[in-house]
Design an enzyme around this catalytic site. Structure first.
Site, PDB file in Angstrom:
ATOM      1  N   GLU A 185      -2.898  -8.733  10.461  1.00 17.55           N
ATOM      2  CA  GLU A 185      -2.625  -7.575   9.601  1.00 17.55           C
ATOM      3  C   GLU A 185      -1.712  -8.036   8.471  1.00 17.55           C
ATOM      4  O   GLU A 185      -0.691  -8.685   8.720  1.00 17.55           O
ATOM      5  CB  GLU A 185      -1.969  -6.467  10.419  1.00 17.55           C
ATOM      6  N   GLY A 215      -5.786 -12.070   5.694  1.00 17.91           N
ATOM      7  CA  GLY A 215      -6.950 -12.394   6.507  1.00 17.91           C
ATOM      8  C   GLY A 215      -7.713 -13.604   6.016  1.00 17.91           C
ATOM      9  O   GLY A 215      -8.177 -14.430   6.819  1.00 17.91           O
ATOM     10  N   THR A 236     -10.130  -2.215   4.678  1.00 22.12           N
ATOM     11  CA  THR A 236     -10.199  -1.042   3.820  1.00 22.12           C
ATOM     12  C   THR A 236     -11.336  -1.248   2.824  1.00 22.12           C
ATOM     13  O   THR A 236     -12.057  -2.248   2.879  1.00 22.12           O
ATOM     14  CB  THR A 236      -8.872  -0.833   3.087  1.00 22.12           C
ATOM     15  N   ASP A 237     -11.515  -0.334   1.891  1.00 23.36           N
ATOM     16  CA  ASP A 237     -12.544  -0.509   0.871  1.00 23.36           C
ATOM     17  C   ASP A 237     -12.188  -1.687  -0.027  1.00 23.36           C
ATOM     18  O   ASP A 237     -11.018  -2.097  -0.098  1.00 23.36           O
ATOM     19  CB  ASP A 237     -12.682   0.780   0.057  1.00 23.36           C
ATOM     20  N   PRO A 250      -5.557  -4.459  -1.673  1.00 23.40           N
ATOM     21  CA  PRO A 250      -5.403  -5.522  -0.678  1.00 23.40           C
ATOM     22  C   PRO A 250      -6.667  -5.823   0.108  1.00 23.40           C
ATOM     23  O   PRO A 250      -6.846  -6.937   0.598  1.00 23.40           O
ATOM     24  CB  PRO A 250      -4.307  -4.971   0.248  1.00 23.40           C
ATOM     25  N   GLN A 288       0.826  -1.206   0.000  1.00 19.63           N
ATOM     26  CA  GLN A 288       0.000   0.000   0.000  1.00 19.63           C
ATOM     27  C   GLN A 288       0.860   1.255   0.000  1.00 19.63           C
ATOM     28  O   GLN A 288       2.013   1.227   0.394  1.00 19.63           O
ATOM     29  CB  GLN A 288      -0.898   0.013   1.249  1.00 19.63           C
ATOM     30  N   ASP A 338     -11.787  -4.969  10.269  1.00 22.47           N
ATOM     31  CA  ASP A 338     -11.465  -3.546  10.108  1.00 22.47           C
ATOM     32  C   ASP A 338     -10.761  -3.377   8.773  1.00 22.47           C
ATOM     33  O   ASP A 338      -9.592  -3.014   8.698  1.00 22.47           O
ATOM     34  CB  ASP A 338     -10.591  -3.087  11.276  1.00 22.47           C
TER      35      ASP A 338
END
Length: 286
Positions: free
Chosen positions: A108, A141, A160-161, A165, A33, A158
């Site tokens: 993560e 994940g 991201t859009d 990723p 990212q 939690d």
């Protein structure tokens, strides 16, 4: 990026939001990212990934309190909690406030996010990375939930859009894996975008989650820097009663937990499940 310039979010093509950049604290493209954190006079420290605001010091408490306390207090006796994503540590911070939770596992994908946030967003994690109940796993994940032998009472995605990723955390493979490692009566929640602008995201999640859970719905919160309206959170469980607990039960659990929140309270808990008619209509039509 130079200081004293404007940073424009790139989530939407035809409109959006911008922030004055008072001071760039960090900017680096990792293997996964493009991360930036800068200071803004109105919102404090702002973190963005791939051109999209993820969190700000000013309003992060709304998102993290609602993602954490709604499922944990609805469950009532959660001992084992899994956080997918959440590298800034604020979700972890809120989970650690529940003293009856025995283990907290955070998965993560990008170790760089964690190290970066420990240094540059200390108010988010507030020392929670040092909680003895906490375990950090650097992994994808989807892979984790489909391979782990651990089971959990609450899973908080939690994510991201659903681009880059974060896209894999909106797939059937991920939802099936979450069902696989949830204990009976467990609860899964996930951020699901701003439904006024990203309604297809909510509809897609509802359709997929309904294959694995008997009670699938949404709850909402108003978070200023998640641009475009009310933020939507997916809710899924096989215990249909948990979404409809009385205010007296939630109030008693809230009091017993000794929580002092800035946004969440038992009345907000109940009201959050009231959805706008346009979302009801869209869900009924699919």
């Amino acid at each position: 990026m130079a200081e004293n310039t404007m940073w424009h979010e790139t989530l939407h093509d035809q409109f959006g939001q911008y922030f004055a950049v008072d001071n760039v604290l960090y900017h680096e493209k990792t293997d996964h990212q493009d991360l930036i954190i800068f200071e803004n006079a109105a919102f404090g420290r702002v973190m963005a990934l791939d051109g999209v605001v993820q969190t700000t010091e000013r309003d992060e408490f709304i998102y993290h309190e609602m993602m954490t306390h709604v499922p944990l207090l609805a469950h009532g006796h959660a001992k084992h909690v899994l956080i997918i994503g959440g590298g800034d540590g604020a979700m972890l911070r809120e989970v650690t406030r529940h003293k009856n939770v025995e283990t907290i596992t955070m998965v993560e994908i990008d170790a760089g996010v964690v190290s970066f946030c420990r240094q540059y967003l200390p108010n988010h994690n507030a020392g929670s990375y040092d909680d003895p109940r906490f375990t950090l796993v650097i992994d994808d994940g989807v892979n984790f939930v489909n391979q782990t032998h651990q089971t959990f009472d609450v899973i908080i995605s939690d994510c991201t859009d659903p681009i880059g990723p974060g896209e894999s955390l909106f797939t059937s493979a991920f939802y099936e894996g979450c069902k696989r490692c949830l204990n009976p009566g467990g609860i899964f929640v996930a951020q699901n975008g701003v439904c006024f602008l990203q309604q297809d995201e909510a509809l897609d999640s509802h359709r997929k989650l309904s294959h694995y859970f008997s009670d699938v719905g949404f709850y909402q919160a108003a978070i200023p820097t998640y641009y475009g309206g009310i933020m939507t959170f997916a809710w899924a469980t096989n215990n249909d009663a948990l979404r409809h607990l009385s205010s007296e039960i939630i109030q008693a659990r809230f009091h017993a937990a000794g929580l002092k929140c800035r946004y969440y309270n038992p009345a907000i808990h109940a009201a959050a499940f009231a959805l706008p008619q346009y979302l009801h209509d869209a869900l009924s039509a699919q």
